[in-house]
Enzyme design. Sequence first.
Site, PDB file in Angstrom:
ATOM      1  CD  GLU A  77      35.834  34.430  42.104  1.00 53.39           C
ATOM      2  OE1 GLU A  77      34.874  33.864  42.645  1.00 53.39           O
ATOM      3  OE2 GLU A  77      36.804  33.798  41.621  1.00 53.39           O
ATOM      4  CB  CYS A  78      41.476  38.036  42.691  1.00 49.28           C
ATOM      5  SG  CYS A  78      43.123  38.264  43.397  1.00 49.28           S
ATOM      6  N   GLY A  79      41.804  39.649  40.413  1.00 51.42           N
ATOM      7  CA  GLY A  79      42.261  40.457  39.292  1.00 51.42           C
ATOM      8  C   GLY A  79      41.123  41.194  38.619  1.00 51.42           C
TER       9      GLY A  79
END
Length: 463
Positions: free
Chosen positions: A330-332
């Site tokens: 997720e994301c990072g």
Amino acid sequence: MNTKRLIIAGTHSGVGKTTITLGLLAALHSRRLRVQPFKVGPDFIDPSHHRVAAARASRNLDSWLMDDDTNLELFARATRDADIAIVEGMMGLFDGYSGRDERGSAAHVAKLLRAPVVLVVDASALSRSAGAMVLGYQQFDPAVNVCGVIFNRVGGAAHFETLREVVESHTNVKVLGYLPWDDSLKMPERHLGLVPQSEQDQTALYARVAQRIEQTVNLDALYTLADVVPLKTVAPKVFASEAQPTRARIGVARDEAFNFYYEDNLDLLRHLGAELVPFSPLHDAQPPDVDLLYIGGGFPELFACELHDNYTMRASIQKFAQSAGPIYAECGGLMYLGESLHPFDAQPVPMVGVLPIRARMTRDQLSIGYATADVIVSNLIAHAGQALRGHEFHWSTSARAQTLQPTYRVRRGARTIADGFCCGNVLGAYLHLHFASQPWVAQNLVRAALAYQQRRARRSVAP
């Protein structure tokens, strides 16, 4: 569910509710109380500080991501052995998903939990107007029990006395005390809010704030306000089944670069039979021997060179992906799995390279807010045609290879954008998910881990 409980809410963002919440957690914990912290809304950073101040994992309550019964289930599960629950709100007391209704707001959670509200007010530029402000918040929704106030950034005892007089003469709200204007009590911040606890130990700061609160806030009165009101009893549905015996191993990236995880996500994976094995993409030579990798969000942009320089880790993750090992990011985590990451003021840095995307930090494109994702490509966690609820919070954009079809069609307000990138058994997306709002996501992750475990077992016995 008879645990004492209080909502610590602000008139708006930046009034100091996190600082005061941390001071209260530390002060109550020092009195040998079992204090269960919560955060309203989609936030990973504040709970990282709560955990240390209260010596207890903090959890998120969110009336947009999850329905009422799910929030009540998670609250009851976390407070079974607690003396008091301290719930930090987000933004202002009544701020949530939109201006049309209260979903996602601290006010909505306060009504759901039947919890008294202590309002934090920034008094740095206030005198008699504080009375009008507190009165307005008390009367805006009579179903929200605003019963106490703590002033922040007060100029001294005389200033506080003026504030106390006007509030208590015009409202029936109890003035519990104040924190003085003191820059040494300020929490360090940067582009996504506070600096996480994993990067900078703030234990000494919590102790300073707690000491101030002991001096200038009536903790006994605050504890009395947190009266017990019976709550609706709900049948568990997220943790409805019996806990499964350990049957799969999931590696969870946890270090300064990756630390954005909902505590209940991790609990649900354990409940379903996963042993969670922490590892550090920054410091370890390779991931542990596991059946699935889970790489959450965080700040890889601040550690891009260090992540790149850990060649053995990047090569090991590549090898895991090439062997059809399942990876959820997720994301990072998505940014780390891409081909490169372009930090704010530096050249692009090569990353793991298992997803054909290139991430770039920006200073003018903040993506923030709740979002609904329609799944258009079946993947590790969901089938095409299903929908996911989550939130976004990032300053980066990602350019993808033209041949890579997005996995999600994400709706955030009136905008529809592409997100989610899937290559084989690797899935990365900007969208953060709370598994309690869609427990089948966690179930699918454990199933994917078990399937990979079985494939490896078959390969090991093949002639």
